[in-house]
Motif scaffolding. Structure first.
Motif, PDB file in Angstrom:
ATOM      1  N   ASN A  15       0.969  -1.557  -0.059  1.00  0.00           N
ATOM      2  CA  ASN A  15      -0.111   0.242  -0.090  1.00  0.00           C
ATOM      3  C   ASN A  15       0.921   1.091   0.161  1.00  0.00           C
ATOM      4  O   ASN A  15       0.474   2.606   0.006  1.00  0.00           O
ATOM      5  N   GLY A  16       2.183   1.118  -0.058  1.00  0.00           N
ATOM      6  CA  GLY A  16       2.794   2.546  -0.350  1.00  0.00           C
ATOM      7  C   GLY A  16       3.752   2.751   1.134  1.00  0.00           C
ATOM      8  O   GLY A  16       3.560   3.988   1.310  1.00  0.00           O
ATOM      9  N   ARG A  17       3.337   2.056   2.044  1.00  0.00           N
ATOM     10  CA  ARG A  17       3.425   2.490   3.484  1.00  0.00           C
ATOM     11  C   ARG A  17       5.179   1.683   3.969  1.00  0.00           C
ATOM     12  O   ARG A  17       5.353   0.978   3.926  1.00  0.00           O
ATOM     13  N   ILE A  18       5.655   2.984   4.689  1.00  0.00           N
ATOM     14  CA  ILE A  18       6.164   1.752   5.242  1.00  0.00           C
ATOM     15  C   ILE A  18       6.141   2.046   6.853  1.00  0.00           C
ATOM     16  O   ILE A  18       5.471   2.619   7.765  1.00  0.00           O
ATOM     17  N   LYS A  19       6.934   1.646   8.272  1.00  0.00           N
ATOM     18  CA  LYS A  19       7.181   0.945   9.423  1.00  0.00           C
ATOM     19  C   LYS A  19       8.198   1.802   9.567  1.00  0.00           C
ATOM     20  O   LYS A  19       9.244   1.699   9.846  1.00  0.00           O
ATOM     21  N   LEU A  20       7.573   2.791  10.377  1.00  0.00           N
ATOM     22  CA  LEU A  20       9.279   3.388  11.244  1.00  0.00           C
ATOM     23  C   LEU A  20       9.163   2.855  13.057  1.00  0.00           C
ATOM     24  O   LEU A  20       8.857   2.271  13.159  1.00  0.00           O
ATOM     25  N   SER A  21      10.756   3.221  13.012  1.00  0.00           N
ATOM     26  CA  SER A  21      11.260   1.717  13.894  1.00  0.00           C
ATOM     27  C   SER A  21      10.530   2.718  15.710  1.00  0.00           C
ATOM     28  O   SER A  21      10.352   3.961  15.026  1.00  0.00           O
ATOM     29  N   THR A  97       2.136   6.868   4.831  1.00  0.00           N
ATOM     30  CA  THR A  97       0.935   6.007   3.633  1.00  0.00           C
ATOM     31  C   THR A  97       2.944   7.173   2.721  1.00  0.00           C
ATOM     32  O   THR A  97       2.575   8.724   2.943  1.00  0.00           O
ATOM     33  N   ILE A  98       3.841   6.912   2.179  1.00  0.00           N
ATOM     34  CA  ILE A  98       3.758   7.010   1.059  1.00  0.00           C
ATOM     35  C   ILE A  98       3.182   7.953   0.099  1.00  0.00           C
ATOM     36  O   ILE A  98       2.691   6.675  -0.684  1.00  0.00           O
ATOM     37  N   PRO A  99       3.076   9.235  -0.468  1.00  0.00           N
ATOM     38  CA  PRO A  99       2.003   9.511  -1.571  1.00  0.00           C
ATOM     39  C   PRO A  99       2.488   9.074  -3.183  1.00  0.00           C
ATOM     40  O   PRO A  99       3.947   9.159  -2.851  1.00  0.00           O
ATOM     41  N   ALA A 100       1.593   8.972  -3.382  1.00  0.00           N
ATOM     42  CA  ALA A 100       1.963   8.387  -4.613  1.00  0.00           C
ATOM     43  C   ALA A 100       2.517   9.156  -5.614  1.00  0.00           C
ATOM     44  O   ALA A 100       3.473   8.831  -6.196  1.00  0.00           O
ATOM     45  N   SER A 101       2.574  10.546  -5.831  1.00  0.00           N
ATOM     46  CA  SER A 101       2.820  11.503  -6.294  1.00  0.00           C
ATOM     47  C   SER A 101       4.557  10.738  -6.006  1.00  0.00           C
ATOM     48  O   SER A 101       5.303  11.884  -6.782  1.00  0.00           O
ATOM     49  N   PHE A 102       5.199  11.203  -4.994  1.00  0.00           N
ATOM     50  CA  PHE A 102       6.551  10.532  -4.290  1.00  0.00           C
ATOM     51  C   PHE A 102       6.669   9.779  -4.699  1.00  0.00           C
ATOM     52  O   PHE A 102       8.086   9.546  -4.583  1.00  0.00           O
ATOM     53  N   ARG A 103       6.038   8.839  -4.913  1.00  0.00           N
ATOM     54  CA  ARG A 103       6.845   7.088  -5.670  1.00  0.00           C
ATOM     55  C   ARG A 103       7.447   7.327  -6.048  1.00  0.00           C
ATOM     56  O   ARG A 103       8.946   6.967  -6.353  1.00  0.00           O
TER      57      ARG A 103
END
Length: 161
Positions: A15-21, A97-103
């Motif tokens: 889904n374009g997400r990352i998990k921070l530490s 969630t990383i915006p689609a336009s930034f991916r």
């Protein structure tokens, strides 16, 4: 403990997400209750700033309003910052969630390996391959700069003889 330092490897999920530490989640929660601004950097990474840090950076950088009408460079800078910045909130689980336009410009597409880098005033999110290239550039620059400084010292020493 120093806030916003270190580096953590993660993956961009479907889904374009990352998990921070947990360490970075704690830093952002303590600093800004998770209210952040994502800014897509020209070098191909995403900066993640506490909202008040981003606002202060923009306040210091923006020229007086009367120059906007006559400065194409300033207008383009404002356009880029406006278009490539987005407020967000870190979820309770520490996800963004990383915006689609930034991916695409950052190569942070679903399934990509990424690094989240602490930069003292916030964090940056890098595609893993780009981060390795950036580290090589930094190391090469430090060696080149050291050699330049040493050559200057040697020249000064020979001029004094």
């Amino acid at each position: 403990m120093l806030p916003f330092c270190g580096q953590d490897k993660c993956s961009v999920d479907a889904n374009g997400r990352i998990k921070l530490s947990p360490r970075l989640i704690e830093d952002f929660m303590a600093r800004c209750s998770g209210e952040v601004v994502m800014h897509c950097l020209p070098e191909g990474a995403i900066a993640l700033y506490p909202e008040e840090v981003f606002l202060e950076m923009r306040r210091q950088e923006t020229q007086p309003m009367e120059k906007i009408g006559s400065s194409l460079v300033l207008r383009r800078s404002l356009r880029r910052f406006g278009a490539m910045s987005l407020p967000d909130k870190i979820t309770r689980q520490g996800r963004l969630t990383i915006p689609a336009s930034f991916r695409a410009p950052t190569l942070l597409t679903p399934g990509a390996d990424a690094y989240v880098i602490g930069i003292e005033i916030g964090a940056e999110i890098w595609n893993a391959a780009r981060w390795n290239e950036e580290m090589e550039l930094i190391a090469r620059h430090q060696v080149d700069r050291g050699e330049f400084e040493m050559n200057l010292d040697l020249r000064k020493g020979s001029e004094n003889d």
